[in-house]
Scaffold this motif. Structure first.
Motif, PDB file in Angstrom:
ATOM      1  N   LEU A  96      75.794  26.465  61.039  1.00 48.42           N
ATOM      2  CA  LEU A  96      74.554  27.192  61.304  1.00 48.42           C
ATOM      3  C   LEU A  96      74.514  27.700  62.742  1.00 48.42           C
ATOM      4  O   LEU A  96      74.182  28.863  62.994  1.00 48.42           O
ATOM      5  CB  LEU A  96      73.326  26.321  60.992  1.00 48.42           C
ATOM      6  CG  LEU A  96      73.220  25.850  59.532  1.00 48.42           C
ATOM      7  CD1 LEU A  96      71.882  25.177  59.268  1.00 48.42           C
ATOM      8  CD2 LEU A  96      73.418  27.002  58.556  1.00 48.42           C
ATOM      9  N   ILE A  97      74.880  26.826  63.701  1.00 45.73           N
ATOM     10  CA  ILE A  97      74.843  27.245  65.111  1.00 45.73           C
ATOM     11  C   ILE A  97      75.883  28.351  65.352  1.00 45.73           C
ATOM     12  O   ILE A  97      75.582  29.404  65.925  1.00 45.73           O
ATOM     13  CB  ILE A  97      75.078  26.035  66.051  1.00 45.73           C
ATOM     14  CG1 ILE A  97      73.951  25.006  65.879  1.00 45.73           C
ATOM     15  CG2 ILE A  97      75.174  26.483  67.510  1.00 45.73           C
ATOM     16  CD1 ILE A  97      74.225  23.655  66.542  1.00 45.73           C
ATOM     17  N   ALA A  98      77.122  28.112  64.882  1.00 45.54           N
ATOM     18  CA  ALA A  98      78.185  29.106  65.094  1.00 45.54           C
ATOM     19  C   ALA A  98      77.901  30.384  64.303  1.00 45.54           C
ATOM     20  O   ALA A  98      78.255  31.478  64.746  1.00 45.54           O
ATOM     21  CB  ALA A  98      79.533  28.523  64.676  1.00 45.54           C
ATOM     22  N   GLY A  99      77.242  30.242  63.146  1.00 47.23           N
ATOM     23  CA  GLY A  99      76.911  31.412  62.322  1.00 47.23           C
ATOM     24  C   GLY A  99      75.889  32.300  63.014  1.00 47.23           C
ATOM     25  O   GLY A  99      76.035  33.526  63.036  1.00 47.23           O
ATOM     26  N   VAL A 100      74.866  31.680  63.616  1.00 46.13           N
ATOM     27  CA  VAL A 100      73.864  32.472  64.357  1.00 46.13           C
ATOM     28  C   VAL A 100      74.552  33.143  65.552  1.00 46.13           C
ATOM     29  O   VAL A 100      74.325  34.333  65.831  1.00 46.13           O
ATOM     30  CB  VAL A 100      72.677  31.569  64.789  1.00 46.13           C
ATOM     31  CG1 VAL A 100      71.756  32.306  65.752  1.00 46.13           C
ATOM     32  CG2 VAL A 100      71.901  31.097  63.561  1.00 46.13           C
ATOM     33  N   GLY A 101      75.424  32.395  66.241  1.00 50.29           N
ATOM     34  CA  GLY A 101      76.180  32.974  67.366  1.00 50.29           C
ATOM     35  C   GLY A 101      77.037  34.152  66.897  1.00 50.29           C
ATOM     36  O   GLY A 101      77.090  35.193  67.560  1.00 50.29           O
ATOM     37  N   ALA A 102      77.691  33.998  65.727  1.00 52.67           N
ATOM     38  CA  ALA A 102      78.549  35.075  65.198  1.00 52.67           C
ATOM     39  C   ALA A 102      77.720  36.310  64.857  1.00 52.67           C
ATOM     40  O   ALA A 102      78.111  37.433  65.176  1.00 52.67           O
ATOM     41  CB  ALA A 102      79.297  34.590  63.952  1.00 52.67           C
ATOM     42  N   LEU A 103      76.551  36.069  64.234  1.00 50.04           N
ATOM     43  CA  LEU A 103      75.685  37.192  63.850  1.00 50.04           C
ATOM     44  C   LEU A 103      75.233  37.969  65.094  1.00 50.04           C
ATOM     45  O   LEU A 103      75.182  39.199  65.098  1.00 50.04           O
ATOM     46  CB  LEU A 103      74.476  36.644  63.076  1.00 50.04           C
ATOM     47  CG  LEU A 103      73.559  37.652  62.398  1.00 50.04           C
ATOM     48  CD1 LEU A 103      74.326  38.521  61.410  1.00 50.04           C
ATOM     49  CD2 LEU A 103      72.416  36.938  61.676  1.00 50.04           C
ATOM     50  N   ALA A 104      74.923  37.208  66.156  1.00 48.98           N
ATOM     51  CA  ALA A 104      74.467  37.853  67.392  1.00 48.98           C
ATOM     52  C   ALA A 104      75.615  38.497  68.168  1.00 48.98           C
ATOM     53  O   ALA A 104      75.377  39.360  69.012  1.00 48.98           O
ATOM     54  CB  ALA A 104      73.746  36.815  68.260  1.00 48.98           C
ATOM     55  N   THR A 105      76.860  38.079  67.873  1.00 43.80           N
ATOM     56  CA  THR A 105      78.020  38.678  68.562  1.00 43.80           C
ATOM     57  C   THR A 105      78.538  39.896  67.799  1.00 43.80           C
ATOM     58  O   THR A 105      79.141  40.793  68.405  1.00 43.80           O
ATOM     59  CB  THR A 105      79.178  37.635  68.665  1.00 43.80           C
ATOM     60  OG1 THR A 105      78.654  36.426  69.204  1.00 43.80           O
ATOM     61  CG2 THR A 105      80.297  38.113  69.578  1.00 43.80           C
ATOM     62  N   ALA A 106      78.305  39.934  66.477  1.00 42.98           N
ATOM     63  CA  ALA A 106      78.874  40.982  65.624  1.00 42.98           C
ATOM     64  C   ALA A 106      78.604  42.411  66.141  1.00 42.98           C
ATOM     65  O   ALA A 106      79.517  43.238  66.124  1.00 42.98           O
ATOM     66  CB  ALA A 106      78.385  40.815  64.183  1.00 42.98           C
ATOM     67  N   PRO A 107      77.391  42.720  66.643  1.00 44.17           N
ATOM     68  CA  PRO A 107      77.177  44.096  67.120  1.00 44.17           C
ATOM     69  C   PRO A 107      78.095  44.492  68.284  1.00 44.17           C
ATOM     70  O   PRO A 107      78.262  45.671  68.555  1.00 44.17           O
ATOM     71  CB  PRO A 107      75.710  44.093  67.581  1.00 44.17           C
ATOM     72  CG  PRO A 107      75.080  42.920  66.918  1.00 44.17           C
ATOM     73  CD  PRO A 107      76.167  41.912  66.695  1.00 44.17           C
ATOM     74  N   TYR A 108      78.663  43.493  68.963  1.00 41.54           N
ATOM     75  CA  TYR A 108      79.529  43.797  70.119  1.00 41.54           C
ATOM     76  C   TYR A 108      81.009  43.632  69.766  1.00 41.54           C
ATOM     77  O   TYR A 108      81.858  43.617  70.660  1.00 41.54           O
ATOM     78  CB  TYR A 108      79.197  42.858  71.291  1.00 41.54           C
ATOM     79  CG  TYR A 108      77.721  42.803  71.607  1.00 41.54           C
ATOM     80  CD1 TYR A 108      77.103  43.852  72.284  1.00 41.54           C
ATOM     81  CD2 TYR A 108      76.941  41.715  71.205  1.00 41.54           C
ATOM     82  CE1 TYR A 108      75.739  43.809  72.545  1.00 41.54           C
ATOM     83  CE2 TYR A 108      75.579  41.673  71.476  1.00 41.54           C
ATOM     84  CZ  TYR A 108      74.984  42.719  72.130  1.00 41.54           C
ATOM     85  OH  TYR A 108      73.649  42.685  72.394  1.00 41.54           O
TER      86      TYR A 108
END
Ligand code: HEM
Length: 213
Positions: A96-108
């Motif tokens: 969950l933590i890494a998934g939220v981080g991944a979602l927030a990194t995806a646009p970059y």
């Protein structure tokens, strides 16, 4: 029993690959001390652009990759049920933590918007499937829990399939990781999910056939 040998071999291969890739990701801890050893310049740019999101993802995701395979050993689950529950909570929290981080990194994402969309979609499916698998365990619906956790780990294991596909892409003429990442953002996880769906369907058919005998 040959089927059992194949299953044990697949689990062992999964655990070895996951351990190797999670250990290799430890180099990202160096970034906390401004050590950028072995980090692709385009990924460095992503981290510098979105440090909290990217590092939350890159430092926590390896925990899920590492813990996951051991949850699939029936002998371990039967012998150490408390360990399975504790490790399961750790796995879910890491996803969950890494998934939220991944979602927030995806646009970059270094591969641009097509890669960003693929990684974003993966992050959403990863978070949703892991939450659903965890809820099934809480409700003691263990058949559903087992099935959904297979799908969750198929997505976690994208980290391994992605890195296995990089040398293939380079051999086919791609110039760098970023150049092939618009493909990798899809080919790293969709085949894993299809494989789990086919395996689980075949397993269910086999069980029904045995029950009908
Ligand atoms: C399953 C869902 C996952 C999603 C959606 C995801 C998404 C992303 C994204 C968007 C990036 C930036 C890549 C770029 O800029 O091109 C990234 C990089 C990275 N991810 Fe993930 N990731 C996932 C799983 C994992 C797992 C399980 C690991 C565990 C090892 C992991 C470790 C890393 C690392 C170390 C990087 C830095 C790039 C590299 O060294 O190849 N990711 N991820």
């Amino acid at each position: 029993m040959p089927r059992q040998y194949v299953a044990n071999g697949a689990r062992a291969a999964m655990a070895i690959l996951a351990t190797l890739i999670a250990s290799h990701a430890l180099r990202y801890y160096g970034v906390l001390g401004h050590v950028w050893l072995g980090i692709d310049p385009k990924l460095r740019a992503v981290i510098e652009h979105a440090p909290v999101q990217a590092l939350t993802h890159m430092l926590i995701a390896p925990i899920a990759l590492l813990v996951g395979p051991f949850q699939f050993y029936p002998q371990l689950r039967a012998r150490y049920p408390t360990l399975h529950r504790v490790a399961g909570r750790l796995y879910v929290a890491a996803c969950l933590i890494a998934g939220v981080g991944a979602l927030a990194t995806a646009p970059y994402a270094s591969g641009g918007p097509v890669a960003g969309f693929g990684f974003g979609l993966l992050a959403i499916c990863w978070i949703a499937t892991t939450c659903a698998a965890w809820r099934a365990a809480v409700r003691r619906d263990f058949a559903r829990h087992r099935l959904l956790m297979r799908f969750s780990y198929a997505m976690t294991f994208a980290a391994a399939t992605l890195r296995l596909q990089i040398p293939i892409g380079l051999a086919l003429g791609a110039s760098s990781y970023s150049a092939m990442s618009p493909w990798l953002a899809y080919t790293s996880w969709i085949p894993n999910v299809i494989l789990v769906a086919l395996y689980s369907t075949a397993e269910k058919r086999r069980r029904l056939a045995i029950a009908a005998e």
